[in-house]
Design a protein around this motif. Structure first.
Motif, PDB file in Angstrom:
ATOM      1  N   LEU A 139      40.663  37.710  42.280  1.00  0.00           N
ATOM      2  CA  LEU A 139      41.106  38.996  42.819  1.00  0.00           C
ATOM      3  C   LEU A 139      39.965  40.012  42.885  1.00  0.00           C
ATOM      4  CD1 LEU A 139      44.559  39.458  41.013  1.00  0.00           C
ATOM      5  CD2 LEU A 139      44.086  38.543  43.302  1.00  0.00           C
ATOM      6  N   TRP A 140      38.793  39.603  42.421  1.00  0.00           N
ATOM      7  CA  TRP A 140      37.689  40.559  42.275  1.00  0.00           C
ATOM      8  C   TRP A 140      36.446  40.161  43.063  1.00  0.00           C
ATOM      9  CZ3 TRP A 140      37.705  45.205  39.702  1.00  0.00           C
ATOM     10  CH2 TRP A 140      38.926  45.508  39.062  1.00  0.00           C
ATOM     11  N   THR A 141      36.620  39.290  44.057  1.00  0.00           N
ATOM     12  CA  THR A 141      35.436  38.809  44.778  1.00  0.00           C
ATOM     13  C   THR A 141      34.822  39.884  45.662  1.00  0.00           C
ATOM     14  OG1 THR A 141      36.901  37.917  46.457  1.00  0.00           O
ATOM     15  CG2 THR A 141      36.124  36.379  44.786  1.00  0.00           C
ATOM     16  N   LYS A 142      35.603  40.908  46.015  1.00  0.00           N
ATOM     17  CA  LYS A 142      35.067  41.969  46.886  1.00  0.00           C
ATOM     18  C   LYS A 142      34.950  43.305  46.163  1.00  0.00           C
ATOM     19  CE  LYS A 142      35.762  41.664  51.450  1.00  0.00           C
ATOM     20  NZ  LYS A 142      36.555  41.871  52.674  1.00  0.00           N
TER      21      LYS A 142
ATOM     22  N   GLU B 146      41.380  46.620  34.048  1.00  0.00           N
ATOM     23  CA  GLU B 146      40.558  45.986  35.078  1.00  0.00           C
ATOM     24  C   GLU B 146      39.556  45.017  34.448  1.00  0.00           C
ATOM     25  OE1 GLU B 146      39.136  49.470  37.137  1.00  0.00           O
ATOM     26  OE2 GLU B 146      40.755  49.337  38.618  1.00  0.00           O
ATOM     27  N   GLY B 147      39.009  45.391  33.297  1.00  0.00           N
ATOM     28  CA  GLY B 147      38.078  44.501  32.605  1.00  0.00           C
ATOM     29  C   GLY B 147      38.758  43.184  32.232  1.00  0.00           C
ATOM     30  N   ARG B 148      39.991  43.266  31.745  1.00  0.00           N
ATOM     31  CA  ARG B 148      40.733  42.049  31.355  1.00  0.00           C
ATOM     32  C   ARG B 148      41.047  41.208  32.586  1.00  0.00           C
ATOM     33  NH1 ARG B 148      43.597  45.888  28.277  1.00  0.00           N
ATOM     34  NH2 ARG B 148      45.479  45.740  29.565  1.00  0.00           N
ATOM     35  N   GLN B 149      41.486  41.875  33.671  1.00  0.00           N
ATOM     36  CA  GLN B 149      41.890  41.107  34.848  1.00  0.00           C
ATOM     37  C   GLN B 149      40.693  40.448  35.525  1.00  0.00           C
ATOM     38  OE1 GLN B 149      43.048  42.659  38.730  1.00  0.00           O
ATOM     39  NE2 GLN B 149      45.129  41.958  38.358  1.00  0.00           N
ATOM     40  N   ARG B 150      39.559  41.110  35.545  1.00  0.00           N
ATOM     41  CA  ARG B 150      38.338  40.545  36.126  1.00  0.00           C
ATOM     42  C   ARG B 150      38.031  39.185  35.485  1.00  0.00           C
ATOM     43  NH1 ARG B 150      33.746  43.070  38.798  1.00  0.00           N
ATOM     44  NH2 ARG B 150      34.415  45.215  38.943  1.00  0.00           N
ATOM     45  N   HIS B 151      38.298  39.100  34.194  1.00  0.00           N
ATOM     46  CA  HIS B 151      38.048  37.862  33.454  1.00  0.00           C
ATOM     47  C   HIS B 151      39.166  36.839  33.697  1.00  0.00           C
ATOM     48  CE1 HIS B 151      36.658  35.321  30.190  1.00  0.00           C
ATOM     49  NE2 HIS B 151      37.891  35.305  29.711  1.00  0.00           N
TER      50      HIS B 151
END
Lengths: 464, 194
Positions: B190-193, B180-185
């Motif tokens: 996909l992480w606005t909410k 999740e840390g990698r994808q957030r970056h």
């Protein structure tokens, strides 16, 4: 990740590799799931799994729920459901979503509709994501270049608690469809032709990627119809690489990224395609220009023929159930029901195509014809265009959104022995009611059959 | 879940291909919200099969045709078979969602090759007692033994009686957080909410 980043890979493998959390020696990967759709039928027991194990939902913002299978599509103003079991099932979904912090689009919400129609409308479905739902037609979302597949209720609980599932990578099947469809032939005929060719088990163990000029020139609605029925060929996943058609369709929708995030997303989405030299496990080539309108004659979606072909000498059980004789045409068979709707063909383009066929004409006597829009937004759009008046004037019932006569668990059903022509996705025994006989076809073909009172060839109607 | 080791019971022959989950568990019963006690609804619209299920046998073992359990993802199809006493199903191929649903409910879905399927179906139609040995992936009947195949993962899940959810959390919580840390970056849209 199993593959090196620079080796040629298919789109499916690239999406897969981008979501691997951990790998096991036996070849399974723990896959990260970006989005989870919920409906009332497949999740009651999933929430029980959370309760039994004292677990919370890991990322509630990645979950979206909507009731669709059990909801009545008429007489439901104010959101009240008369049938007790359906009312309790929908109320349970509402209660579960409240308890676990999941957003729910309820029956009074103008956006309510079939889960696979509302998710793209809300841009909950995006290219490049993984998406799951306790529903086999989750393959629909592959039309956007998402890795999307149906799962069971236990798996829904696992996804809510962990955002992950252990999965085995599928083999890949490339389906290339080139050429231009003849008049009267649509995406539904393309996918029925494919299923007829490879069989209902032909895609088992494979992820299908659709490509070719007939696919890239298709609208998003048509692409969703194509991917929707991938499961009817046995494939859990059907995919189409995203392109400008995809991006234009998504832009500006409720959950779509905006500003710099939109720019960054599109830049990434443009890279999502199979490499030119990627190797597929299998390949099938179809010619759109030579396709004819398709009609199923049996009890499996692969028991399908061109409307002007005779019924083949198929399985005796199928022919007996359907009340058909081998060698006789399906064209001319009298019908009792005509159904336009479902996650396959309940979108605005489908309703436009059907309305164009019936304008100024009337449903045959003794035929019950109904239109059930795929979502509240589709319904509103159709009403803004005056399509509801066209349907009503022709003698069609005009319903609220839901799965309705595709799965026949909301009170709508076809009586035993009666014959229905339907835009839905399954002609299984009992699918539209115990003993009901279902012929699958495109919206245009269903509309034309409703008017004629029998199965007709839409090409002859167009020529007349 | 109860670990699966060896099971024996009378074979239940269903020599038809493409038996879909609508046939196993008709849609009109999908308003049920429980998963126990659904056994009397298995094959509800197939009087021929119902009559055989109602005959007493604690562990009938299903021998089915190709593509068994295709169609809808409804897990009720597995719950109803499990509740009716079926703990093992053999077929040349399965609907894929159905197959994973089986494993998640402690039901063995074993693949058999063409020749073995023919032999097994013949024995099943004679009502032979089958003995299923999951550890050795074999089915024994009347002095014969055939091999079936099942993925190593499904086999271990069944033998250990694992719960997939708690197992993932116990072994991979940190892997998930790292992903999740990698994808957030990499994919912040996909992480606005949250």
């Amino acid at each position: 990740m199993n593959n090196t980043a620079d080796a040629p890979r298919t789109l499916y493998d690239r999406l897969w590799d981008a979501h691997v959390v951990a790998s096991a020696p036996d070849g399974q990967d723990l896959l990260y799931l970006d989005r989870h759709l919920l409906h009332e039928v497949s999740t009651p027991q999933s929430f029980e799994l959370l309760r039994e194990n004292g677990l919370a939902v890991r990322r509630p913002a990645t979950q979206l729920a909507v009731p669709d299978h059990a909801v009545p599509t008429r007489d439901r103003e104010g959101g009240a459901i008369r049938e007790e079991m359906a009312r309790r099932q929908v109320a349970l979904l509402e209660r579960n979503c409240r308890e676990f912090g999941i957003e729910l689009i309820d029956l009074n919400d103008p956006r309510q509709g079939i889960v696979h129609v509302i998710s793209p409308e809300q841009a909950f479905t995006l290219p490049g994501i993984t998406l799951v739902c306790g529903d086999s037609h989750t393959a629909t979302h592959g039309a956007f270049g998402a890795l999307a597949f149906g799962i069971g209720a236990s798996e829904c609980g696992t996804v809510m608690a962990t955002q992950c599932l252990w999965q085995t990578r599928a083999k890949t099947l490339r389906v290339r469809i080139d050429g231009q469809l003849p008049p009267g032939v649509s995406a539904k005929d393309m996918v029925l032709s494919l299923i007829g060719r490879i069989g209902s088990g032909g895609g088992v163990g494979h992820a299908i990627e659709l490509c070719g000029s007939a696919v890239t020139s298709a609208s998003m609605e048509a692409r969703m119809t194509l991917c929707n029925m991938g499961i009817e060929a046995g494939a859990r996943v059907a995919l189409i690489a995203p392109d400008d058609t995809t991006f234009a369709w998504i832009e500006g929708r409720e959950r779509a990224p905006t500003g710099p995030l939109w720019e960054a997303a599109v830049a990434y989405w443009r890279t999502l395609r199979s490499h030119d030299d990627a190797v597929f496990s299998q390949e099938v080539v179809l010619d759109a220009a030579s396709m004819a309108p398709q009609v199923t004659y049996g009890i499996s979606p692969d028991q399908v023929i061109a409307v002007d072909a005779p019924v083949p000498d198929g399985p005796a059980r199928a022919l007996a159930y359907m009340g058909l004789d081998a060698g006789k045409p399906v064209k001319g068979l009298p019908i009792d029901f005509a159904f336009i709707g479902s996650c396959t063909n309940g979108r605005i383009e489908d309703l436009r195509a059907a309305a164009a066929v019936i304008r100024g004409r009337h449903v045959a006597p003794n035929v019950t014809a109904m239109v059930v829009p795929g979502s509240g937004l589709v319904k509103r759009q159709a009403e803004a265009e005056g399509l509801d008046s066209v349907f009503r004037a022709a003698g069609f019932e005009w319903h609220a959104a839901g799965c309705s006569l595709c799965v026949a668990m909301n009170g709508d059903s076809v009586p035993t022995g009666q014959r229905a022509i339907s835009t839905s996705n399954r002609n299984f025994e009992g699918r539209q009611g115990p003993g009901a006989r279902t012929h699958l076809a495109s919206p245009q073909m269903v509309a034309a059959a409703a008017i004629a009172g029998r199965i007709v060839d839409i090409r002859e109607e167009l020529a007349a | 879940m109860t670990p699966f080791t060896t099971v024996s019971g009378s074979a239940f022959a269903l020599p038809e291909d493409d038996i879909d989950t609508d046939v196993i568990y008709p849609a009109r019963f999908l308003l049920r919200t429980e998963k126990l006690g659904l056994g009397n609804l298995a094959f509800a619209d197939r009087a021929d099969l119902r009559a055989r299920i109602d005959a007493p046998d604690e562990n009938p073992i299903l021998v089915a045709g190709a593509n068994f359990g295709c169609g809808s993802s409804r897990e009720h199809a597995v719950w109803t078979l499990a509740d009716a006493g079926f703990r093992a199903i053999f077929a040349p191929s399965f609907g894929e969602i159905f197959r994973s649903n089986c494993t998640n409910n402690g039901v063995l879905a074993g693949l058999v090759g063409e020749a073995d399927h023919l032999a097994l179906m013949t024995a099943a139609q004679a009502g032979t007692v089958l003995e299923v040995d999951l550890a050795n992936t074999t089915v024994h009947f009347g002095g014969t033994a055939i091999r079936f195949s099942i993925s190593d993962v499904d086999r271990r899940m069944l033998l250990e009686g694992w719960n997939a959810t708690t197992r993932i959390l116990a072994l991979h919580r940190e892997d998930i957080t790292a992903f999740e840390g990698r994808q957030r970056h990499a994919a912040p849209w996909l992480w606005t909410k949250g």
